[in-house]
Design a protein around this motif. Structure first.
Motif, short mmCIF file in Angstrom:
data_model
loop_
_atom_site.label_atom_id
_atom_site.label_comp_id
_atom_site.label_asym_id
_atom_site.label_seq_id
_atom_site.Cartn_x
_atom_site.Cartn_y
_atom_site.Cartn_z
N THR A 207 0.67 -0.94 -0.04
CA THR A 207 0.36 0.35 -0.21
C THR A 207 0.47 1.18 -0.51
N ASN A 208 2.23 1.34 -0.20
CA ASN A 208 3.38 2.15 -0.01
C ASN A 208 2.76 3.32 -1.35
N VAL A 209 2.41 4.91 -0.94
CA VAL A 209 2.48 5.58 -1.27
C VAL A 209 3.31 6.07 -2.61
N ALA A 210 4.93 5.35 -1.99
CA ALA A 210 5.72 5.45 -3.26
C ALA A 210 6.05 4.51 -4.39
N ARG A 211 4.98 3.66 -3.52
CA ARG A 211 4.49 2.51 -5.33
C ARG A 211 3.13 2.68 -6.31
N GLY A 212 2.77 3.88 -5.28
CA GLY A 212 2.24 4.01 -6.72
C GLY A 212 -0.11 4.23 -5.73
N GLY A 213 0.76 4.04 -4.34
CA GLY A 213 -0.77 3.55 -3.98
C GLY A 213 -1.60 4.88 -3.71
N THR A 214 -3.00 4.38 -3.07
CA THR A 214 -3.61 6.15 -2.96
C THR A 214 -3.85 6.18 -1.66
N SER A 215 -4.59 7.47 -1.70
CA SER A 215 -4.73 7.42 0.47
C SER A 215 -6.91 8.28 0.38
N GLU A 216 -6.94 7.76 0.75
CA GLU A 216 -8.29 9.08 1.94
C GLU A 216 -8.43 8.99 2.77
N VAL A 217 -9.01 9.90 4.25
CA VAL A 217 -9.13 10.36 5.14
C VAL A 217 -9.92 9.05 5.78
N CYS A 218 -9.01 8.57 6.52
CA CYS A 218 -9.52 7.95 7.83
C CYS A 218 -9.72 8.74 9.27
#
Length: 287
Positions: A207-218
């Motif tokens: 899930t690393n953002v450095a590997r292209g993962g995305t995120s949303e508020v938790c």
């Protein structure tokens, strides 16, 4: 007036945000490129302070460079964020896991081995699939999801050929059945300032953002706050990124990062994390 030092070996978005936050408060700032300096272990502490400031934010990408810098600066009486001991623990996943276990923080089942034979025995005991991680490293590099004994033999044989002492420490964790995401929470002092869900990109399990993962508020629930703060306290506190997984039995902490990168979290949550960090740094300077 408080003088804040930032020591680095590469200026990324996070470092620029910290510099901006310091200047916004009209504080004195010392910027030190660790690649251009040397440190005299017998140098007068006052001279060191004039170069680095009253309190130093250690932002080196190189873990071992930053660790040794912190050791010298603390020997001269400077406050470093994060302190040497915290960086030492967080810079090694096994040390982190042991600290979390001592504090009663829930973690994935973790096994350690030191030879090819021992590693295969550990995997037989843990079961497949399992996750193999380097004890030192970030951004998901060299993390492998091992689904069979045949795959394990190939990965372990490759590691043995590299002849890197740290790669001969085989650190395995159970593969946790979880939603296709993990949680990153940022702790500054005794406060959880923000958290996000991190989702892996298509075709990638990490899930690393450095590997292209995305995120949303938790949402910062009481359960999440309690576990995250307990994890931060277990490693010594400071400015820390705590990574959690939602297992069938509740939250598990699988990593604590001592050099927290917060660009993705700032963008997702719209919280000025750099400003929160500088507030904390100023407080440390006044102690």
């Amino acid at each position: 007036m408080t003088t804040i030092g930032i020591v680095y070996d590469r200026v990324k978005w996070d470092e620029k945000a910290l510099i901006k936050a310091v200047r916004k408060r009209s504080l004195n700032l010392r910027l030190v490129d660790s690649k251009d300096i040397y440190l005299d272990t017998l140098e007068d502490p006052g001279k060191v302070r004039s170069t680095f400031g009253d309190v130093v934010i250690q932002r080196c990408l190189s873990h071992f460079r930053g660790l040794h810098l912190a050791a010298v600066l603390e020997s001269k009486g400077l406050s470093v964020i994060n302190p040497f001991k915290v960086s030492e623990i967080c810079g090694n996943k096994l040390y982190t896991t042991l600290a979390l276990i001592r504090a009663g923080v829930p973690v994935p089942k973790t096994l350690v081995a030191f030879t090819e034979e021992g590693a295969l025995k550990a995997l037989d005991a843990l079961g497949y699939p399992a996750v193999l991680k380097p004890v030192s490293g970030s951004w998901g590099r060299l993390v492998a999801l091992i689904k069979s004994r045949e795959a394990a033999q190939a990965v372990i044989e490759a590691r043995e050929e590299i002849r890197n002492a740290l790669l001969q420490i085989y650190y395995f964790q159970e593969y946790v059945e979880r939603p296709p995401r993990d949680i990153r929470a940022l702790v500054v002092g005794d406060d959880v300032v923000a958290a996000s869900y991190r989702y892996s990109r298509v075709g990638e399990w990490r899930t690393n953002v450095a590997r292209g993962g995305t995120s949303e508020v938790c949402p910062l629930t009481e359960d999440l706050r309690e576990v995250v703060l307990k994890a931060a306290e277990a490693v010594g506190g400071g400015v820390l990124a705590v990574d959690c997984m939602e297992s069938p039995d509740g939250l598990l902490v699988h990593e604590v990062n001592g050099r927290a990168e917060f660009r993705g979290l700032s963008s997702t949550t719209k919280i000025d994390i750099a400003e929160r960090i500088i507030d904390y740094v100023v407080g440390v300077a006044k102690r």
